[in-house]
Write an enzyme that holds these catalytic residues in place. Structure first.
Site, mmCIF file in Angstrom:
data_model
loop_
_atom_site.group_PDB
_atom_site.id
_atom_site.type_symbol
_atom_site.label_atom_id
_atom_site.label_comp_id
_atom_site.label_asym_id
_atom_site.label_seq_id
_atom_site.Cartn_x
_atom_site.Cartn_y
_atom_site.Cartn_z
ATOM 1 N N TYR A 1 -8.869 6.319 -2.502
ATOM 2 C CA TYR A 1 -9.023 5.728 -0.729
ATOM 3 C C TYR A 1 -7.647 5.744 -0.386
ATOM 4 O O TYR A 1 -6.785 4.637 -0.231
ATOM 5 C CB TYR A 1 -9.522 4.287 -1.005
ATOM 6 C CG TYR A 1 -10.320 4.223 0.300
ATOM 7 C CD1 TYR A 1 -11.818 4.659 0.455
ATOM 8 C CD2 TYR A 1 -9.671 3.596 1.322
ATOM 9 C CE1 TYR A 1 -12.416 4.580 1.698
ATOM 10 C CE2 TYR A 1 -10.623 3.358 2.469
ATOM 11 C CZ TYR A 1 -11.768 3.785 2.675
ATOM 12 O OH TYR A 1 -12.390 3.836 3.893
ATOM 13 N N HIS B 1 0.431 6.248 -0.741
ATOM 14 C CA HIS B 1 -0.124 6.933 -1.896
ATOM 15 C C HIS B 1 0.457 8.654 -1.208
ATOM 16 O O HIS B 1 0.869 9.355 -2.081
ATOM 17 C CB HIS B 1 -1.498 7.335 -2.027
ATOM 18 C CG HIS B 1 -2.400 6.225 -2.250
ATOM 19 N ND1 HIS B 1 -3.404 5.796 -1.515
ATOM 20 C CD2 HIS B 1 -2.515 5.616 -3.633
ATOM 21 C CE1 HIS B 1 -3.675 4.597 -2.161
ATOM 22 N NE2 HIS B 1 -3.270 4.880 -3.530
ATOM 23 N N LEU C 1 0.707 -1.388 2.897
ATOM 24 C CA LEU C 1 -0.525 -0.648 2.849
ATOM 25 C C LEU C 1 -1.191 -0.734 1.496
ATOM 26 O O LEU C 1 -0.592 -0.896 0.300
ATOM 27 C CB LEU C 1 -0.459 0.899 2.975
ATOM 28 C CG LEU C 1 0.012 1.352 4.503
ATOM 29 C CD1 LEU C 1 0.176 2.747 4.697
ATOM 30 C CD2 LEU C 1 -0.740 0.658 5.591
ATOM 31 N N ASP D 1 3.476 -2.030 -6.601
ATOM 32 C CA ASP D 1 3.166 -2.673 -7.767
ATOM 33 C C ASP D 1 4.432 -2.692 -8.772
ATOM 34 O O ASP D 1 4.975 -2.104 -9.460
ATOM 35 C CB ASP D 1 2.078 -1.756 -8.124
ATOM 36 C CG ASP D 1 1.063 -1.629 -7.507
ATOM 37 O OD1 ASP D 1 -0.141 -2.494 -7.451
ATOM 38 O OD2 ASP D 1 0.757 -0.693 -6.670
HETATM 39 P P1 AMP Z 1 -3.513 2.615 -6.628
HETATM 40 O O1 AMP Z 1 -4.289 3.621 -5.853
HETATM 41 O O2 AMP Z 1 -3.496 1.156 -5.759
HETATM 42 O O3 AMP Z 1 -3.400 2.250 -8.064
HETATM 43 O O4 AMP Z 1 -1.795 3.005 -6.197
HETATM 44 C C1 AMP Z 1 -1.428 4.255 -6.638
HETATM 45 C C2 AMP Z 1 -0.014 4.333 -6.542
HETATM 46 O O5 AMP Z 1 0.183 4.081 -5.193
HETATM 47 C C3 AMP Z 1 0.727 3.351 -7.118
HETATM 48 O O6 AMP Z 1 1.865 3.758 -7.720
HETATM 49 C C4 AMP Z 1 0.997 2.122 -6.231
HETATM 50 O O7 AMP Z 1 2.260 1.457 -6.344
HETATM 51 C C5 AMP Z 1 1.248 3.051 -4.996
HETATM 52 N N1 AMP Z 1 1.245 2.502 -3.781
HETATM 53 C C6 AMP Z 1 0.150 1.689 -3.195
HETATM 54 N N2 AMP Z 1 0.267 1.222 -2.051
HETATM 55 C C7 AMP Z 1 1.533 1.621 -1.662
HETATM 56 C C8 AMP Z 1 2.468 1.226 -0.578
HETATM 57 N N3 AMP Z 1 2.115 0.715 0.461
HETATM 58 N N4 AMP Z 1 3.522 1.905 -0.618
HETATM 59 C C9 AMP Z 1 4.077 2.371 -1.549
HETATM 60 N N5 AMP Z 1 3.410 2.951 -2.755
HETATM 61 C C10 AMP Z 1 2.065 2.452 -2.888
#
Ligand code: AMP
Length: 297
Positions: A26, A31, A178, A144
Site C-alpha cells: 500500500y 516507501h 505518511l 519506524d
Molecule cells: P511499512 O510498509 O509500513 O512496513 O514500511 C516499510 C518501510 O517504509 C519502513 O522502513 C518504514 O520505516 C518506511 N516508511 C513508512 N512510512 C514512511 C515515511 N513516512 N517516511 C519514510 N519512510 C517511511
C-alpha cells in the site's frame, strides 16, 4: 520490472549490488523515497511486499491492513524497482518458523512494550529477507525509529553482510507523517492527527532553543496531544532505543497515539554536537500525497 514470488527468482535475476526495500505494501511516497535511495546506490533494486502476520499483535489490524498489489506494482515500476518480490505466505513460512530472532533491550520500551511479539516478528522476517535476497544494502525509514535501531543491531550482532541505510521521514505538506494506515482516517480524524507531528515540531523548536530535559520535552508533546489516546511519548537514545532523562547524545523523541481506531507513530530525531543540537524533522512533500489524490478525490 518483474514481479516474482520466490527467493530463488530474486537471487537468479539480481546482478551486482542488491538494494532491498522491505515493505508491507500500500505504497506511498515514504516507501517511494526508499526506492529512490536504493536506485541511486545499487545495481539491482528489490522491493519486497509482504504483510507479515508474525509482527501483528492485533488480529483486526492484520485483517484490515490495506492491500492493492496492482497499484503497488505500477508505483514501484514507475520509480525504478527491478524486482518486486511479493511472496505468498507459504513461500515465506512453509512451516511455522521454530527459529525466531529476538533483539534484547532495544525492543523493551515504546513499541516493544505496547505490541507484544511485534519486534520478534519484524526481526525474524527481516532476517529471512536479508538471507533470502542476499541484499547488499537494505533501506529503512526513520519513521519506524525503534525498528531501524533493532534491525541495524540485529545485522551487526549476527554478522549479516548487509548495510542498513536509514532514510528520512516523508511528511504531507501539513506535517502528517505518511503511513499506509492514514487511509483509515476520516477528514476530522486526519485534522486531529496533525497534533502528533505538530507537538513533535514544538518540542524540536524547544530543543533548538536549548531545552535538554526529557521531562519538559515529553510534557510539551503530551500537552499538544490533549484529546488523543496516547500509548507513549518518549525521548530515546539513538543507538539503544532506551529512554533517557537528558538529551546529551543523539536521540529521538517518539510518539504512539490512537486517533479513533487508527494507531499512528511518529518521531523527530536529534543530532547533538558540542555547540548545540539539530532536529531532523523529515521532509515535506510539495504536493498532497498519492494516498490522498487517489483515495479522496
Ligand atoms: P511499512 O510498509 O509500513 O512496513 O514500511 C516499510 C518501510 O517504509 C519502513 O522502513 C518504514 O520505516 C518506511 N516508511 C513508512 N512510512 C514512511 C515515511 N513516512 N517516511 C519514510 N519512510 C517511511
Amino acid at each position: 520490472m518483474r514481479t516474482v514470488g520466490t527467493f530463488e527468482e530474486v537471487r537468479m535475476l539480481s546482478e551486482g549490488t542488491v538494494g532491498l526495500v522491505p515493505t508491507m505494501g500500500y505504497l506511498h511516497e515514504g516507501h517511494l523515497s526508499l526506492i529512490d535511495a536504493a536506485r541511486r546506490e545499487c545495481d539491482t533494486v528489490v522491493m519486497s511486499l509482504f504483510v507479515n502476520p508474525l509482527q501483528f499483535d492485533e488480529s483486526r489490524d492484520l485483517s484490515v491492513y490495506p492491500r492493492d498489489l496492482e497499484r503497488d506494482a505500477s508505483l514501484a515500476a514507475g520509480r525504478g524497482v527491478d524486482l518486486l518480490f511479493a511472496p505468498e505466505t507459504e513461500e515465506m513460512y512453509p512451516e511455522q518458523p521454530l527459529t525466531r530472532v529476538s533483539v534484547a533491550e532495544i525492543t523493551e520500551e515504546m513499541e516493544g512494550a505496547h505490541r507484544p511479539g511485534h519486534f520478534e516478528g519484524v526481526a525474524t522476517v527481516v532476517a529471512k529477507l536479508f538471507a533470502g535476497t542476499q541484499a547488499t544494502r537494505a533501506y529503512f525509514g526513520r519513521k519506524d525509529a525503534q525498528q531501524l535501531v533493532t534491525v541495524t543491531r540485529m545485522a551487526a550482532d549476527l554478522s549479516m553482510p548487509v548495510e542498513v541505510v536509514p532514510v528520512p521521514i516523508i511528511r504531507e505538506q501539513d506535517g502528517l507523517a505518511l503511513s499506509s494506515r492514514n487511509v483509515f482516517l476520516s477528514e476530522e480524524e486526519r485534522t486531529r492527527a496533525l497534533a502528533i507531528s505538530g507537538s513533535l515540531m514544538e518540542a524540536a523548536d524547544a530543543v533548538e532553543r536549548g531545552e535538554r530535559s526529557s521531562r519538559v520535552l515529553e510534557a510539551i508533546v503530551r500537552a499538544g496531544l490533549a484529546g488523543l489516546e496516547i500509548d507513549y511519548v518518549a525521548l530515546a537514545d539513538a543507538a539503544t532505543a532506551r529512554s533517557v532523562e537528558t538529551l546529551v547524545a543523539d536521540a529521538f523523541l517518539a510518539v504512539a497515539a490512537r486517533v479513533g481506531t487508527t494507531r499512528l507513530i511518529d518521531n523527530v530525531s536529534f543530532r547533538v554536537r558540542a555547540d548545540g543540537a539539530d532536529a531532523e524533522r523529515g521532509m515535506l512533500l510539495d504536493a498532497p500525497s498519492i494516498l490522498y489524490e487517489r483515495d479522496r478525490s
